[in-house]
Design a protein around this motif. Sequence first.
Motif, short mmCIF file in Angstrom:
data_model
loop_
_atom_site.label_atom_id
_atom_site.label_comp_id
_atom_site.label_asym_id
_atom_site.label_seq_id
_atom_site.Cartn_x
_atom_site.Cartn_y
_atom_site.Cartn_z
N GLY A 1 67.43 44.81 26.82
CA GLY A 1 66.12 45.41 26.99
C GLY A 1 65.66 45.29 28.43
O GLY A 1 66.37 44.78 29.30
N VAL A 2 64.46 45.77 28.69
CA VAL A 2 63.87 45.68 30.02
C VAL A 2 62.53 44.96 29.92
O VAL A 2 61.83 45.06 28.91
CB VAL A 2 63.70 47.06 30.69
N ARG A 3 62.20 44.22 30.95
CA ARG A 3 60.90 43.54 31.06
C ARG A 3 60.11 44.32 32.10
O ARG A 3 60.52 44.44 33.25
CB ARG A 3 61.12 42.10 31.51
N VAL A 4 59.00 44.88 31.69
CA VAL A 4 58.16 45.69 32.56
C VAL A 4 56.88 44.93 32.86
O VAL A 4 56.26 44.36 31.96
CB VAL A 4 57.81 47.04 31.88
N LEU A 5 56.49 44.90 34.14
CA LEU A 5 55.25 44.25 34.57
C LEU A 5 54.33 45.29 35.20
O LEU A 5 54.78 46.10 36.02
CB LEU A 5 55.54 43.17 35.60
N VAL A 6 53.06 45.26 34.81
CA VAL A 6 52.08 46.21 35.31
C VAL A 6 50.85 45.45 35.78
O VAL A 6 50.32 44.60 35.05
CB VAL A 6 51.65 47.22 34.22
N HIS A 7 50.39 45.76 36.99
CA HIS A 7 49.15 45.19 37.50
C HIS A 7 48.10 46.30 37.46
O HIS A 7 48.32 47.40 37.96
CB HIS A 7 49.34 44.69 38.94
N ILE B 1 56.76 47.11 38.05
CA ILE B 1 58.16 46.77 38.29
C ILE B 1 58.86 46.44 36.98
O ILE B 1 58.21 46.24 35.96
CB ILE B 1 58.28 45.58 39.28
N TRP B 2 60.20 46.36 37.02
CA TRP B 2 60.99 46.06 35.82
C TRP B 2 62.29 45.37 36.22
O TRP B 2 62.72 45.44 37.37
CB TRP B 2 61.30 47.33 35.05
N ARG B 3 62.92 44.74 35.24
CA ARG B 3 64.29 44.24 35.35
C ARG B 3 64.84 44.08 33.94
O ARG B 3 64.10 44.01 32.96
CB ARG B 3 64.39 42.94 36.13
N THR B 4 66.16 44.03 33.83
CA THR B 4 66.77 43.90 32.51
C THR B 4 66.59 42.49 31.98
O THR B 4 66.52 41.52 32.75
CB THR B 4 68.27 44.26 32.54
#
Length: 113
Positions: A29-35, A79-82
């Motif tokens: 999966g991916v981890r998505v971060l939003v500010h 941003i994101w990362r697996t």
Amino acid sequence: MAAGGFCKLPTGSVVVALNLPSPTAHGAGVRVLVHAHNRARALTRLRNLGLRAVYLRGNAAPPTPDEITAVLHHPDGLIWRTVPDNAVGLGPELVQELWHPIRALLRRPAAQV
């Protein structure tokens, strides 16, 4: 259902973190971060990028302090990362991937000639 959470900052803005299934067939999966200014605007930013079925229910997986720092220092604030399948036992032997801008995730592959 995607795991996720949020953290309210002293400035009044929030950082939302979501674990989503991978858009590719790799299985991780991916981890998505939003500010954003608030949780609703954070989810709206993701929906405007085409991630229509993104919901935040609960606060089971809030962003870590390192993740908050990463998203605050990125000019887009998205941003994101697996996330590896065995993310529960993150040990020193597991090398963590760097964060990527969201446009790298949503970029369509070039047509094969």
